[in-house]
Design a protein around this motif. Structure first.
Motif, PDB file in Angstrom:
ATOM      1  N   GLN A  87       0.804  -1.203   0.000  1.00 31.90           N
ATOM      2  CA  GLN A  87       0.000   0.000   0.000  1.00 31.90           C
ATOM      3  C   GLN A  87       0.847   1.266   0.000  1.00 31.90           C
ATOM      4  N   GLU A  88       2.034   1.193   0.543  1.00 32.12           N
ATOM      5  CA  GLU A  88       2.846   2.388   0.677  1.00 32.12           C
ATOM      6  C   GLU A  88       3.705   2.666  -0.549  1.00 32.12           C
ATOM      7  N   ARG A  89       3.769   1.709  -1.462  1.00 29.64           N
ATOM      8  CA  ARG A  89       4.662   1.861  -2.599  1.00 29.64           C
ATOM      9  C   ARG A  89       3.892   2.125  -3.882  1.00 29.64           C
ATOM     10  N   TRP A  90       4.427   2.952  -4.706  1.00 27.66           N
ATOM     11  CA  TRP A  90       4.077   3.080  -6.120  1.00 27.66           C
ATOM     12  C   TRP A  90       2.806   3.837  -6.449  1.00 27.66           C
ATOM     13  N   ALA A  91       1.986   4.274  -5.522  1.00 26.82           N
ATOM     14  CA  ALA A  91       0.766   5.006  -5.885  1.00 26.82           C
ATOM     15  C   ALA A  91       1.109   6.279  -6.648  1.00 26.82           C
ATOM     16  N   GLU A  92       2.079   7.013  -6.155  1.00 28.20           N
ATOM     17  CA  GLU A  92       2.479   8.228  -6.864  1.00 28.20           C
ATOM     18  C   GLU A  92       3.138   7.892  -8.194  1.00 28.20           C
ATOM     19  N   GLY A  93       3.824   6.780  -8.246  1.00 27.43           N
ATOM     20  CA  GLY A  93       4.415   6.322  -9.504  1.00 27.43           C
ATOM     21  C   GLY A  93       3.341   5.987 -10.528  1.00 27.43           C
ATOM     22  N   ARG A  94       2.285   5.283 -10.094  1.00 28.67           N
ATOM     23  CA  ARG A  94       1.184   4.961 -11.003  1.00 28.67           C
ATOM     24  C   ARG A  94       0.493   6.232 -11.475  1.00 28.67           C
ATOM     25  N   ARG A  95       0.284   7.179 -10.557  1.00 30.31           N
ATOM     26  CA  ARG A  95      -0.343   8.452 -10.922  1.00 30.31           C
ATOM     27  C   ARG A  95       0.471   9.160 -12.002  1.00 30.31           C
ATOM     28  N   ASP A  96       1.780   9.203 -11.830  1.00 30.93           N
ATOM     29  CA  ASP A  96       2.622   9.908 -12.796  1.00 30.93           C
ATOM     30  C   ASP A  96       2.711   9.180 -14.128  1.00 30.93           C
ATOM     31  N   VAL A  97       2.607   7.860 -14.106  1.00 37.56           N
ATOM     32  CA  VAL A  97       2.560   7.112 -15.368  1.00 37.56           C
ATOM     33  C   VAL A  97       1.277   7.463 -16.119  1.00 37.56           C
ATOM     34  N   VAL A  98       0.151   7.533 -15.405  1.00 37.06           N
ATOM     35  CA  VAL A  98      -1.115   7.901 -16.040  1.00 37.06           C
ATOM     36  C   VAL A  98      -1.025   9.319 -16.592  1.00 37.06           C
ATOM     37  N   ARG A  99      -0.432  10.219 -15.849  1.00 31.64           N
ATOM     38  CA  ARG A  99      -0.243  11.592 -16.347  1.00 31.64           C
ATOM     39  C   ARG A  99       0.631  11.614 -17.593  1.00 31.64           C
ATOM     40  N   ALA A 100       1.665  10.792 -17.611  1.00 31.26           N
ATOM     41  CA  ALA A 100       2.553  10.728 -18.782  1.00 31.26           C
ATOM     42  C   ALA A 100       1.788  10.231 -20.004  1.00 31.26           C
ATOM     43  N   ILE A 101       0.957   9.213 -19.811  1.00 30.26           N
ATOM     44  CA  ILE A 101       0.155   8.705 -20.926  1.00 30.26           C
ATOM     45  C   ILE A 101      -0.760   9.814 -21.455  1.00 30.26           C
ATOM     46  N   TYR A 132      -7.169   3.430 -18.515  1.00 29.31           N
ATOM     47  CA  TYR A 132      -7.768   4.456 -17.666  1.00 29.31           C
ATOM     48  C   TYR A 132      -8.862   3.870 -16.772  1.00 29.31           C
ATOM     49  N   LEU A 133      -9.681   2.994 -17.327  1.00 26.46           N
ATOM     50  CA  LEU A 133     -10.761   2.408 -16.534  1.00 26.46           C
ATOM     51  C   LEU A 133     -10.231   1.494 -15.437  1.00 26.46           C
ATOM     52  N   ARG A 134      -9.156   0.751 -15.703  1.00 22.78           N
ATOM     53  CA  ARG A 134      -8.529  -0.064 -14.647  1.00 22.78           C
ATOM     54  C   ARG A 134      -7.987   0.828 -13.537  1.00 22.78           C
ATOM     55  N   CYS A 135      -7.414   1.950 -13.918  1.00 22.49           N
ATOM     56  CA  CYS A 135      -6.874   2.878 -12.915  1.00 22.49           C
ATOM     57  C   CYS A 135      -7.984   3.498 -12.070  1.00 22.49           C
ATOM     58  N   MET A 136      -9.184   3.561 -12.608  1.00 17.74           N
ATOM     59  CA  MET A 136     -10.311   4.082 -11.838  1.00 17.74           C
ATOM     60  C   MET A 136     -10.699   3.126 -10.704  1.00 17.74           C
ATOM     61  N   ASP A 137     -10.139   1.921 -10.722  1.00 19.19           N
ATOM     62  CA  ASP A 137     -10.420   0.930  -9.682  1.00 19.19           C
ATOM     63  C   ASP A 137      -9.283   0.834  -8.663  1.00 19.19           C
ATOM     64  N   ASP A 138      -8.407   1.826  -8.634  1.00 15.35           N
ATOM     65  CA  ASP A 138      -7.290   1.817  -7.684  1.00 15.35           C
ATOM     66  C   ASP A 138      -7.758   2.425  -6.364  1.00 15.35           C
ATOM     67  N   TYR A 139      -7.967   1.563  -5.393  1.00 21.05           N
ATOM     68  CA  TYR A 139      -8.395   2.003  -4.065  1.00 21.05           C
ATOM     69  C   TYR A 139      -7.329   1.688  -3.027  1.00 21.05           C
ATOM     70  N   THR A 140      -6.087   1.876  -3.397  1.00 20.77           N
ATOM     71  CA  THR A 140      -4.987   1.615  -2.488  1.00 20.77           C
ATOM     72  C   THR A 140      -5.041   2.587  -1.313  1.00 20.77           C
ATOM     73  N   GLY A 145      -3.750   7.597   3.861  1.00 18.15           N
ATOM     74  CA  GLY A 145      -5.168   7.551   3.485  1.00 18.15           C
ATOM     75  C   GLY A 145      -5.348   6.924   2.116  1.00 18.15           C
ATOM     76  N   ASP A 146      -6.350   7.369   1.414  1.00 19.17           N
ATOM     77  CA  ASP A 146      -6.728   6.820   0.107  1.00 19.17           C
ATOM     78  C   ASP A 146      -5.798   7.367  -0.975  1.00 19.17           C
ATOM     79  N   VAL A 147      -4.614   6.782  -1.103  1.00 18.18           N
ATOM     80  CA  VAL A 147      -3.649   7.249  -2.103  1.00 18.18           C
ATOM     81  C   VAL A 147      -4.044   6.812  -3.510  1.00 18.18           C
ATOM     82  N   GLY A 148      -4.913   5.822  -3.604  1.00 14.01           N
ATOM     83  CA  GLY A 148      -5.430   5.428  -4.909  1.00 14.01           C
ATOM     84  C   GLY A 148      -6.231   6.546  -5.557  1.00 14.01           C
TER      85      GLY A 148
END
Length: 186
Positions: A87-101, A132-140, A145-148
Motif C-alpha cells: 500500500q505504501e509503494r508506487w501510488a504516486e508512480g502509477r499516478r505519474d505514469v497515467v499523467r505521462a500517458i 484508464y478504466l482499470r486505474c479508476m479501480d485503484d483504491y490503495t 489515506g486513500d492514495v489510490g
C-alpha cells in the motif's frame, strides 16, 4: 533518430528501479516532443500501461495479501488487517505514469487509421480506455489515506482528454470504439 532511441531506451529501462525513478522517468517520457514519440509510440504505451496497475508485493513471512471491498490489505497469521509495503509503494508512480500517458495523447493526438507506432488511432485507443478504466479501480490505502485517489483522479482527467480528442478527430467511429472496451470486474 539514434539519439532519441538511446534516450528512450534509457528512460524505459529506469521505470522499475524505484518509485522515484518511475515518477521522474515516466513524466520525462510524457514530456518528450512529438518527433521523439513518433515511430516508437507502440512500445512506449505498452511500457507505460504495464506500470499502471497495483503489483502485489512479494510474500512476506507472516503477512499474506488479500483484497476486501476493493482495498488492498495485508492480513497477518492471526487475521489482523494491516497496511503493508504494497500500500505504501508506487501510488504516486502509477499516478505519474497515467499523467505521462495523458501528455503523450495530447502531444501526438488522435487520428483515424491503424498506425500504432505513430499515433493514437482506432488500433490502440481501446487499450488506453481500458488502462484508464482499470486505474479508476485503484483504491490503495496506506498510512496517508486513500492514495489510490491520486491515480483515479489522473485517470479521470486522462479519460476526459482522450474522449474529447477522439470525439473531435474520429467522431464517426467513437461509438464503435467505445463498444470494444472491456471492463473487468474485480
Amino acid at each position: 533518430k539514434e539519439a532519441c532511441d538511446e534516450v528512450l531506451k534509457s528512460y524505459l529501462s529506469n521505470l522499475d528501479t524505484s518509485e522515484l525513478h518511475r515518477r521522474g522517468f515516466s513524466l520525462a517520457i510524457g514530456s518528450l516532443p512529438e518527433f521523439a514519440l513518433v515511430g516508437r509510440l507502440d512500445q512506449i504505451l505498452v511500457a507505460l500501461i504495464g506500470r499502471c496497475t497495483v503489483t502485489p508485493c512479494p510474500a512476506t513471512s507472516s503477512l499474506s495479501p488479500c483484497r476486501i471491498s476493493g482495498v488492498n490489505l495485508l492480513v497477518d497469521l492471526d487475521g489482523n488487517k494491516t497496511h503493508g509495503p504494497e500500500q505504501e509503494r508506487w501510488a504516486e508512480g502509477r499516478r505519474d505514469v497515467v499523467r505521462a500517458i495523458s501528455r503523450i495523447v495530447k502531444t501526438v493526438g488522435v487520428c483515424e487509421g491503424s498506425n500504432v507506432t505513430d499515433s493514437i488511432c482506432e488500433a490502440n485507443i481501446v487499450q488506453l480506455y481500458e488502462c484508464y478504466l482499470r486505474c479508476m479501480d485503484d483504491y490503495t490505502v496506506d498510512r496517508r489515506g486513500d492514495v489510490g485517489a491520486w491515480v483515479r483522479e489522473a485517470a479521470m482527467t486522462g479519460l476526459e482528454e482522450l474522449t474529447l480528442l477522439a470525439a473531435r478527430q474520429i467522431s464517426s467511429r467513437i461509438g464503435t470504439i467505445l463498444s470494444l472496451i472491456h471492463i473487468s470486474e474485480p
